[in-house]
Design an enzyme around this catalytic site. Sequence first.
Site: not given
Lengths: 599, 599
Positions: B440-441
């Site tokens: 994620h990110e």
Amino acid sequence: MERVINRRDLSFQLYDVLDVASLSAYPRFSEHDKASYEAVIDAAERLAMDKFADHAHKADENEPQYENGRVVMIPEVKEALSHYLAGGFHLAHRDESEGGMQLPLVISQAIAAIFTGANASTTAYPFLTIAAANLLSAYGSDAQKEKFLKPMLEGRFFGTMCLSEPQAGSSLADIRTKATPLPDGSYAIKGTKMWISAGDHDLAENIVHLVLAKIPGGPEGVKGISLFIVPKYQVDDEDRVGDSNDVALAGLNHKMGYRGTTNCMLNFGENDACRGYLVGVVHHGLGYMFHMMNEARIGVGLGATMMGYAGYLASLDYAKQRPQGRPVDAKDPASPPVPIIAHADVRRMLLAQKSYVEGALSLCLYCARLLDEAQQTEDADTKKRNLLLLDLLTPIAKAWPSEFCLEANKLGIQILGGYGYTRDYPLERLYRDNRLNPIHEGTNGIQSLDLLGRKVMAEKGLAFRLMMERIGDAIGEAKAYPVLEEQVAAMQGAVDLLSRVTVKLVTAAHEGKTEAFLANSHEYLLLMGHVVMAWMWLRQATVAAAKITDAVGDDRSFFAGKLMATRYFFTHELPKTGPQAALLASLDTTVLDMPNEGF
Amino acid sequence: MERVINRRDLSFQLYDVLDVASLSAYPRFSEHDKASYEAVIDAAERLAMDKFADHAHKADENEPQYENGRVVMIPEVKEALSHYLAGGFHLAHRDESEGGMQLPLVISQAIAAIFTGANASTTAYPFLTIAAANLLSAYGSDAQKEKFLKPMLEGRFFGTMCLSEPQAGSSLADIRTKATPLPDGSYAIKGTKMWISAGDHDLAENIVHLVLAKIPGGPEGVKGISLFIVPKYQVDDEDRVGDSNDVALAGLNHKMGYRGTTNCMLNFGENDACRGYLVGVVHHGLGYMFHMMNEARIGVGLGATMMGYAGYLASLDYAKQRPQGRPVDAKDPASPPVPIIAHADVRRMLLAQKSYVEGALSLCLYCARLLDEAQQTEDADTKKRNLLLLDLLTPIAKAWPSEFCLEANKLGIQILGGYGYTRDYPLERLYRDNRLNPIHEGTNGIQSLDLLGRKVMAEKGLAFRLMMERIGDAIGEAKAYPVLEEQVAAMQGAVDLLSRVTVKLVTAAHEGKTEAFLANSHEYLLLMGHVVMAWMWLRQATVAAAKITDAVGDDRSFFAGKLMATRYFFTHELPKTGPQAALLASLDTTVLDMPNEGF
């Protein structure tokens, strides 16, 4: 999951690389040929996909429950196993006289691979039974075979191996389960066993536990361990299954993965009414158990391989279908997105997976092939050499796939991104299941001590030299193909590196520097593992190089893929052995020098 | 879990290595000193262990459920957050005028670290809110701040970031959510967002979604993205929370880990009644969002670090207490077993974990310290240099911990063996939670493209040269200590290696070989990551070398441990950069050359 193995690859490995068809020259396999092997593999794949893969997710989400002293699990498991047993797959390698298919081990392992890839948890029940049956075949008395082995072969009884205890996981010297001789020749068993896979369930009429225990008054440590048959239910003289044998399920372990397989704490003899039956002679139990353990270790490696393989194929299918992003040098935002297989980093993750899982499969099948030949040959020297080589390769066949095919699953998740992290796709389950494999049947740390401390040292390094000879043969064959020039040179370099490091370490051992010799044994396992894997890839590449010139269409692509995966392993993976070798050769003692209080 | 961080280590990093106390020279922190920092860290640790760690297991076993369009979760989450908000921890870095503690970022990150280590899932709700609030502070209008930011700071509203969509995970150019201007200056929002952490819950009066969307008629791709405030519930002119704003929870994603944090698919404007409010100017949304993203990326790295750290300490405690086996050179089976920390391979796994997690923590805190100085300094050049260096380090601070602290958790499980694989110990949960962090990110693949393709190339390599200068400074300081002689030489070698490889790659880029330049960007990320980590360890070792001569007792052991972990990283880890550099310098195109049909 639509498939768990690339059948084109399996055929390549079995027939082109391992020349399994030539095993038909041995009388035991004379009725078999490639067509009959393929027919049974076809049947196995159909059943695996229809009745095993179908409930892998459900079994994970609904792990077996402990209710009123019994195990309750989803019904699909029993149904799948009834088909499996009806198909006779548990007898794949057994003699026809026993109702078996009399297949080579390399074929029965290929079949096992497919079932494990489809659903490792459900498959564990019959696989443990097969291993227990093999042990009883080798060491049980005729009466024991009649009473316990026969119903196992009939699919009526299942089996387990009971080694660990709560206070002694890896350290069998410290087991406390007691076996006290009784006047009738049987033994009273008392103790607690831990981590018993398939230790309890209602899938069979009975469960035959093979239990390590100590007879009071025997030697300390592992030399005082004996092996016992301990059925869950008593079996009377007419072979009827009767009352409880005082084996109580104390609890189920709740695991990260492999959730469909019960993993139990078992109390033997809580009411002093648990009977066990000695296998073989007293105090030789560990040796017998290692018969089963060695088989189980290669089984673990094969299982790890197939979890990686199934994940590789799932992430490959996803990568081909999922459109997202654009090539790095074509950033027109109005252009349509490309399938993510076009992105270099996705390709890296696919190639890494391919190199791990197809390489690992190659090694596991190679080991089975060694054993086939050892068992069938009439030449004592060939037999001895094969078994020695198998002994050396076993810790690698267990540990390497369990490290790198777990890594493959990690990469598979990454390719799917957020989707890979959800339970809607099989990747995260395979990753969780696979995380068990570096632990069970001897942790990889223990494998590394076994490899360096025992197997490399055995018979003054004879097994090691045998392996080097075989690698030398492979190099010789590869030299015929100019396309493999770089790999041949790299393989030679890796062999030299491993040899030098091994001499250095063995010298340290002979000088009595035991601690330094073994301080970085895990690094040695990784180093030799990568050298062995490069060897496996070189063998495959040699066949591919020979065949690609006349190949067309899909065949040509397949062989090109093999050559490219070889190149990947040799450029991206094998060079990792350089720093490993340097560390080992320096006899680095950092891990020993760290003070406990410094952590 | 009894602790998630070694406070002795945290103090060392904050005060001895990063000299955080000197920040008090800046007016903003003049009222603070080490004692006040320690007091708030103490309070954070107490709350984290009492009210966050206590339900980490329970939240994992009882993930939030979707019931009648609402999210239902265990009550402990809300209770923990009420204590957290009451303690003002979400305002740790905010001005006193806003009710904040006005702490340096490096201290607020240390606090965040402790909460994340205790329970990443519960902590995600306020952390996303803090990041959203920071974005609104920077780019919101005064009216937006009054209406949305103020209640966020009061702990009444929570926040999210909504970027991804089902068809566009990493590829923001392809988002389809539409924002159509309305006569009153607001926008009608319509579209589906995916992977929205904390996207729905009943923990707050309202949820402020920060949503990327496209205004029809705008430019293609990322240049047509604008940013909108989209509250879950409407807020009227008197700032009262009212009816639904037509943001519907379409479903919860069921994840491998991080289970306590809801992860949602959200439908905006199903009934054409969803209003959004433009932040800043049109088509600049991605730039604003990256304000939040960069912060979030370092937050991901810190979270990964702390999952690794908590797992390291749990496996360390286990290794000290669990008796099993005997030393390799003392095999008397009658001797008592030793704690497993005595075994070389267990020590290896502990040292590896220590080198990963303490090194990663060092980097994350270093980044926060850079930002503190950038924000407080009045020297424009210092500010620019710090921000450039932070930009360069951000992809590493995100990706390196998420790779290697995940590896730390894998090793932690291995130390516990079968126990580590059960859900009775926190290791397997930490491992599952941590597996999200490489995804994620911005996946680590994307981080690697950001690092090599953008950050290294930016301003003709200025950031890269700044980093090299700083590493040069660290080498200069380390040279004062003869005990660090080997590390100084190795660091210099690594720097030279990285420089040569970077020049080679940048040259390829300038020659237009874009594909080959970026083909192995992930390897480059790993290479620079290890060099940065060696730098972080050299900085720590220099302080430890200076202090150990006068140290006694526990202090002495602590510094000895730091020196030994440095030695471990330099002997066992840093040499891995050799083959990585060789591969990169060769501009290897194996991953590009593989035909799709060859997989």
